[in-house]
Write an enzyme that holds these catalytic residues in place. Sequence first.
Site, PDB file in Angstrom:
ATOM      1  N   SER A 138      -2.316   2.030   4.417  1.00  0.00           N
ATOM      2  CA  SER A 138      -2.050   0.675   4.890  1.00  0.00           C
ATOM      3  C   SER A 138      -2.783   0.393   6.200  1.00  0.00           C
ATOM      4  CB  SER A 138      -0.553   0.481   5.108  1.00  0.00           C
ATOM      5  OG  SER A 138      -0.295  -0.759   5.750  1.00  0.00           O
ATOM      6  N   ALA A 171       0.832  -1.204   0.000  1.00  0.00           N
ATOM      7  CA  ALA A 171       0.000   0.000   0.000  1.00  0.00           C
ATOM      8  C   ALA A 171       0.863   1.249   0.000  1.00  0.00           C
ATOM      9  CB  ALA A 171      -0.907   0.010   1.228  1.00  0.00           C
ATOM     10  N   HIS A 199      -2.010 -12.085   5.781  1.00  0.00           N
ATOM     11  CA  HIS A 199      -2.404 -10.774   6.288  1.00  0.00           C
ATOM     12  C   HIS A 199      -3.738 -10.898   7.015  1.00  0.00           C
ATOM     13  CE1 HIS A 199      -2.570  -6.246   6.053  1.00  0.00           C
ATOM     14  NE2 HIS A 199      -3.851  -6.529   6.269  1.00  0.00           N
ATOM     15  N   GLU A 212      -3.217 -12.536  -0.003  1.00  0.00           N
ATOM     16  CA  GLU A 212      -2.234 -12.524   1.083  1.00  0.00           C
ATOM     17  C   GLU A 212      -2.790 -13.345   2.244  1.00  0.00           C
ATOM     18  OE1 GLU A 212      -1.000  -8.636   2.228  1.00  0.00           O
ATOM     19  OE2 GLU A 212      -0.321  -8.061   0.220  1.00  0.00           O
TER      20      GLU A 212
END
Length: 444
Positions: free
Chosen positions: A350, A345, A412, A409
């Site tokens: 982010s 990001a 994440h 991801e």
Amino acid sequence: MAAVRFRGKNSFVRLLSGLAAAVVLGGVMAAAPHALVEPAAAATSPDPDSSRPVYRFWSEGYGNSHFYTLDYDDAQNLHSTDGWWTYEGTDFRVWPLENGSCPEATTPVYRFWSPKFTSHFYTVSGSEADALRQGDPNWDAEGVRFCAASEPGPGLTAVYRFWSSAFNKHFYTANASEAERLRTSDPKWAYEGIEMYAPTSGAASPPVTGEAAPRMGCQAPDMSSAIAAHDAARIVRLFGGAGTFRDAVASGRASCVPLDDPALPWVLVNKQNPVSPIDYVPASLTGGLRTEVAGSYADMQRDAAGAGAGSIGLTSGYRSYSTQAGIHRYQVGRLGVEDGERLAARPGYSEHQLGLAADVVACGGGGCGSLYDFAGTSQERWVRENSWRYGWIVRYEQGQTATTGYNAEPWHLRYIGTELARAYHDGGYRTLESFLGAPSAPNY
């Protein structure tokens, strides 16, 4: 009659035609700068004896929306059982349909509903109604709900129409002082002229009686203080639980709830919604995560190992604006802008800056693997199936790049709270955008 309340924060361009009291400026309807002037009365007017008063309701939860109904049962039910609406009394009068038709010398009032703008719209203009039916997908035609007079006459009073681009709502009132106050003192409302004429006398309707349903959501008495205190648990409770809260947010019935407050666990940060303020830093951090969520991560980590899934390591939690700038610069330099920004990001965009995101890796006797080794491990499978129990979701799933703007991801994780994470899991959601009813954000 209760005072009009004003809250909201949406905007859109309307497709409207035939508004005598408006002028077109750059394609957007704008109120003409005139006073509340009524045209000369016609020689005759419809019989007022069979007219009835309209029950008027207001909802802050629907973004400062008003609802008008001639149906007593509908009005009584809203008052007694639906905490999303507040009864404001009767305003103007109209004529009910007679065998599906309007009484002599009256004209149909067409009603439309917009799920997008969570509001109703009423018009006596057939051409305006046709324009909405034929050319505006935001509005669903609901037919004729009652009848009014389209011209002034003896025993009739004007019903004034207003539009608010701040709230994406129309408002109608026969109260001349209320209309004048909006026209002269409230810049959120643009006067669009007289929509119809209503009789000043006629048949009575049963009164709305009894105790009102407990106020829900944005209209709950304690909601303002809960929001001011950033008390997520209390906010959710005032909506009646996580499922009701989610549905209200996604459907536009939670206009009071901020989605950009970084202190709240459901804050939405993506390529269209930066962290606000841009230099935000959590008040307290513990072990690389916001202090109030560090415990839930530790519980998840402990239980994964206890279940035999293996050890989970936190490789990246909170990142400052400047740290994210360096990561973004590195990935874009390595992969180019398009591919780099599907992985990293821009600074200020982010989730890691919130302290609510955790990048995790699989660890074993030989140490911990990399982020890119996480997919397919026993730890990844356990996290995918169980992280919601601890308030965490897998934020960027496979196949969701068109919505999130990021490659898959599986490492994440994003904390949204245990109640909301359960609703997310039980509802089968795969992105926070869809869960909150927010637009996709594939690009900046």
